[in-house]
Motif scaffolding. Structure first.
Motif, PDB file in Angstrom:
ATOM      1  N   PRO A 102       0.832  -1.216   0.000  1.00 34.64           N
ATOM      2  CA  PRO A 102       0.000   0.000   0.000  1.00 34.64           C
ATOM      3  C   PRO A 102       0.863   1.262   0.000  1.00 34.64           C
ATOM      4  O   PRO A 102       1.950   1.287   0.579  1.00 34.64           O
ATOM      5  CB  PRO A 102      -0.817  -0.129   1.284  1.00 34.64           C
ATOM      6  CG  PRO A 102      -0.056  -1.084   2.141  1.00 34.64           C
ATOM      7  CD  PRO A 102       0.629  -2.027   1.205  1.00 34.64           C
ATOM      8  N   LEU A 103       0.355   2.304  -0.651  1.00 36.67           N
ATOM      9  CA  LEU A 103       1.093   3.565  -0.725  1.00 36.67           C
ATOM     10  C   LEU A 103       1.060   4.296   0.615  1.00 36.67           C
ATOM     11  O   LEU A 103       2.003   5.008   0.959  1.00 36.67           O
ATOM     12  CB  LEU A 103       0.499   4.441  -1.833  1.00 36.67           C
ATOM     13  CG  LEU A 103       1.244   5.724  -2.189  1.00 36.67           C
ATOM     14  CD1 LEU A 103       2.688   5.422  -2.595  1.00 36.67           C
ATOM     15  CD2 LEU A 103       0.525   6.469  -3.314  1.00 36.67           C
ATOM     16  N   TYR A 104      -0.013   4.105   1.362  1.00 40.67           N
ATOM     17  CA  TYR A 104      -0.143   4.745   2.675  1.00 40.67           C
ATOM     18  C   TYR A 104      -0.538   3.697   3.701  1.00 40.67           C
ATOM     19  O   TYR A 104      -1.386   2.833   3.445  1.00 40.67           O
ATOM     20  CB  TYR A 104      -1.184   5.870   2.625  1.00 40.67           C
ATOM     21  CG  TYR A 104      -0.821   6.933   1.604  1.00 40.67           C
ATOM     22  CD1 TYR A 104       0.156   7.880   1.878  1.00 40.67           C
ATOM     23  CD2 TYR A 104      -1.441   6.957   0.351  1.00 40.67           C
ATOM     24  CE1 TYR A 104       0.516   8.828   0.935  1.00 40.67           C
ATOM     25  CE2 TYR A 104      -1.086   7.901  -0.602  1.00 40.67           C
ATOM     26  CZ  TYR A 104      -0.110   8.827  -0.297  1.00 40.67           C
ATOM     27  OH  TYR A 104       0.249   9.755  -1.239  1.00 40.67           O
ATOM     28  N   LEU A 105       0.074   3.795   4.884  1.00 35.14           N
ATOM     29  CA  LEU A 105      -0.138   2.808   5.936  1.00 35.14           C
ATOM     30  C   LEU A 105      -0.476   3.508   7.237  1.00 35.14           C
ATOM     31  O   LEU A 105      -0.246   4.718   7.401  1.00 35.14           O
ATOM     32  CB  LEU A 105       1.105   1.941   6.148  1.00 35.14           C
ATOM     33  CG  LEU A 105       1.613   1.079   4.989  1.00 35.14           C
ATOM     34  CD1 LEU A 105       2.490   1.886   4.046  1.00 35.14           C
ATOM     35  CD2 LEU A 105       2.386  -0.121   5.527  1.00 35.14           C
ATOM     36  N   SER A 106      -0.954   2.740   8.186  1.00 33.99           N
ATOM     37  CA  SER A 106      -1.214   3.275   9.519  1.00 33.99           C
ATOM     38  C   SER A 106       0.099   3.697  10.153  1.00 33.99           C
ATOM     39  O   SER A 106       1.120   3.005  10.043  1.00 33.99           O
ATOM     40  CB  SER A 106      -1.882   2.203  10.388  1.00 33.99           C
ATOM     41  OG  SER A 106      -1.884   2.615  11.749  1.00 33.99           O
ATOM     42  N   ALA A 107       0.059   4.805  10.865  1.00 29.51           N
ATOM     43  CA  ALA A 107       1.266   5.294  11.526  1.00 29.51           C
ATOM     44  C   ALA A 107       1.727   4.348  12.617  1.00 29.51           C
ATOM     45  O   ALA A 107       2.892   4.385  13.034  1.00 29.51           O
ATOM     46  CB  ALA A 107       1.016   6.683  12.097  1.00 29.51           C
TER      47      ALA A 107
END
Length: 672
Positions: free
Chosen positions: A633-638
């Motif tokens: 994924p390009l963005y993940l949970s911090a």
């Protein structure tokens, strides 16, 4: 040494310069490299004997009109009437020959070289033949634009070109006693004096590219003729008095006849012509133009005693050094106009940092030191010499950088138009080839950058370069040390004169809280005044010894938090050297590394004589984040911090980067 002082009485600081033999292993290597490889290589290019592949011009100038052969020397032959051919090259291309000649002049001080002297004498003879009877000399206009002499000085570079010849002529005359070289310069100055001034028929403006101002200062100081300094002062003061001057000249010449359209639409600040010098508060516009202007400001201010010019030089110095200069000393934040932008705007990957601008800052710092004994000037000069300038040339002396980034990635340079001006490997030459010859003349003149003799006779030792110096007064100084790798510097001073000599040693700001000074065997605790520790060398004595021990521990440096791009980052330094990480030493991507911001007690240092010509290598424990999956994924949970590991980060001096495999490089590191 083979210097011939053609004007031993002279005028001002230049006449008080010592005759210096460089013994520093670091700088001797560079001087020999320039003499043995750089100057012959550049001559072969300038003389059209060597083909070069030109990269895209970093300044945005079109290069499709230029082939693989340089035509600088041929243009001079055409102007002299000895060959029939069109003008080829940039309008200001003559200046590359003149800077080469100046570098040769300084080279002949270090070493007798009959072949180099023969070539240079031949160039002087050719230049003299190409010069018009009225003293004018610019091959672009003599060959291609006969009817437009001095009609478009915003863009023409005519005084810039002639200024570079004047500088070269002074240096060559001082080194060899060649009167023909100086005679051409004097006729050139007379031509300028005839055409520029306050008279009704004269031109009431200055060249769009400052250079003539500092050149006239050099000519004034070398010859003792005050009129040259007065002319330089006029050029400084006329700048910006009539903000419409360039537009009016351009309109009179005709917009449809524009020969250098690429810079036509830049604002007046680009040329430092929006307002008079006395009113300029910030270093704005083209970075090289600013440094050349400021060098002239400081030099002319000293020669004429003009307090207003001195104040302007100080003000612009502060603007650059306190708010617009990179940690390596480089200046110029954008490729658009090769210019400054605004305070604290210092991007690392799209910056410009032109090699010529760092060379210009070295000129500026030297003249500020001659005007005032202030350690900061020596600190900045040192920063430029060991970082900003040397990065502009490969270790083999035949490849060069025009643009010097502090962060580079081959993929980004190739794939992002905004970074297309950045190269991750040095080029053999440029269509606009100002940088290679500029760097050559700085390196060969390094002996002029070690000491400054003030008007009261005080000798300032502000650059730590092992050498043997004989001053006109008879004082002799032998400086020893292995700087920048070792922080112990000693000076043995022989003073055969009948009066004591005040001797000032620069205490670098980076070691101001941790140094030792020993005078004649005992530890001294002198007051440090504006960055200099002063001792008195008694009259009639020999072997008076001064030793400075500097703290050479590896240190971490942060920028002001006003610099957005460096927030949360640190840089690594040791002594005067800025360090960088390269992908050939550390698995990429380099942006995945973080280092502790605490005192770098775990940092290691080792000198490796077989690496990059012999360098000190710094290693430091770092945290390296594992790269996320390419198809993830390009963005993940911090909360998903990913996987990281402790690794050893290996760093080399910034000036040595891009001499091995092509890859990423960064100066600033994430702070954990």
């Amino acid at each position: 040494m083979n210097a011939t002082n053609a004007n031993p009485e002279g005028a001002g600081t230049e006449a008080r310069l010592p005759d210096v033999e460089i013994t520093s292993a670091f700088w001797r290597r560079y001087i020999d490299l320039v003499i043995d490889k750089v100057l012959p290589y550049q001559w072969s290019v300038l003389n059209g004997e060597r083909e070069v592949d030109l990269p895209p011009d970093p300044g945005g100038n079109p290069v499709d009109a230029y082939d693989k052969l340089n035509h600088s020397i041929r243009n001079l032959r055409v102007a002299a009437g000895e060959e029939d051919a069109p003008f080829r090259g940039m309008p200001f291309q003559d200046s590359d020959v003149y800077k080469w000649l100046e570098a040769v002049a300084y080279a002949l001080h270090h070493r007798s070289d009959p072949e180099l002297r023969r070539l240079a004498d031949g160039v002087v003879d050719l230049i003299a033949r190409a010069q018009r009877e009225d003293g004018y000399l610019d091959t672009f206009f003599q060959i291609k634009e006969h009817d437009r002499v001095f009609k478009r000085i915003q863009q023409s570079h005519e005084l810039y070109v002639m200024g570079h010849y004047i500088e070269a002529a002074v240096a060559y005359w001082q080194a060899t006693g060649n009167e023909k070289a100086l005679g051409v310069a004097k006729r050139m100055a007379a031509c300028i004096e005839e055409n520029f001034g306050d008279g009704e028929t004269q031109i009431h403006g200055a060249d769009g590219h400052p250079e003539i101002e500092l050149a006239l200062a050099c000519l004034a100081e070398a010859t003792g003729e005050e009129r040259y300094a007065a002319m330089g002062r006029w050029f400084l003061n006329v700048r910006g008095q009539d903000p419409d001057f360039y537009d009016e000249q351009n309109r009179a010449d005709g917009w449809d006849r524009d020969f250098f359209a690429v810079i036509r639409d830049f604002p007046r600040t680009y040329y430092q012509a929006a307002e008079p010098i006395a009113d300029q508060r910030d270093a704005d516009g083209h970075a090289v133009r600013v440094t050349y202007l400021c060098t002239g400001l400081a030099h002319i201010a000293r020669l004429t005693g003009d307090a207003s010019l001195a104040e302007s030089a100080e003000r612009l110095w502060d603007s650059i050094v306190r708010r617009r200069m990179y940690i390596t000393g480089q200046i110029g934040s954008t490729h658009v106009g090769e210019s400054f932008t605004y305070d604290y705007d210092l991007p690392n990957d799209t910056m410009y940092g032109e090699t010529c601008a760092s060379v210009g800052m070295s000129f500026f710092a030297r003249q500020m030191l001659a005007m005032k004994a202030r350690g900061e000037y020596g600190d900045v000069l040192e920063k430029e010499l060991f970082n900003g300038t040397l990065a502009g040339m490969s270790l083999d002396g035949t490849h060069f950088y025009y643009v010097n980034p502090l962060e580079a990635d081959p993929a980004a340079c190739k794939g992002t138009p905004d970074k297309g001006h950045v190269l991750t490997h040095r080029a053999g030459w440029f269509a606009c080839a100002c940088c290679p010859a500029n760097l050559a003349r700085l390196i060969t003149s390094i002996d002029r950058y070690i000491y400054t003799v003030m008007a009261d006779g005080t000798i300032l030792a502000h650059q730590f370069i092992a050498s043997k110096a004989v001053f006109p007064s008879g004082v002799r100084i032998e400086q020893a040390g292995d700087y920048p790798w070792d922080g112990v510097i000693t000076w043995r001073v022989d003073n055969p004169t009948d009066r004591a000599v005040r001797f000032g040693v620069r205490i670098p700001a980076w070691s101001a809280d941790s140094f030792e000074l020993h005078v004649d065997g005992g530890q001294a605790r002198p007051d440090v005044v504006d960055g200099f520790a002063y001792v008195e060398v008694p009259a009639g004595g020999e072997g008076f010894e001064v030793r400075l021990d500097l703290n050479m521990a590896v240190r971490l440096v942060r920028s002001s938090n006003r610099v957005r791009e460096d927030a949360g980052k640190v840089a690594v330094m040791r002594g005067p050297l800025v360090y960088c990480a390269e992908e050939c030493d550390n698995a990429g991507p380099l942006w995945l590394y973080s280092v502790s911001g605490a005192a770098p007690t775990e940092a290691g240092y080792r000198f490796e004589p077989d690496l990059l010509g012999g360098v000190g290598v710094v290693t430091k424990v770092a945290i390296r984040a594992q790269e996320d999956p390419k198809d993830g994924p390009l963005y993940l949970s911090a909360e998903d911090r990913g996987i990281s590991e402790l690794v050893e980060l290996r760093m080399v001096p910034y000036y040595t980067w891009a001499n091995r495999d092509d890859g990423q490089m960064t100066v600033w590191l994430n702070r954990s």
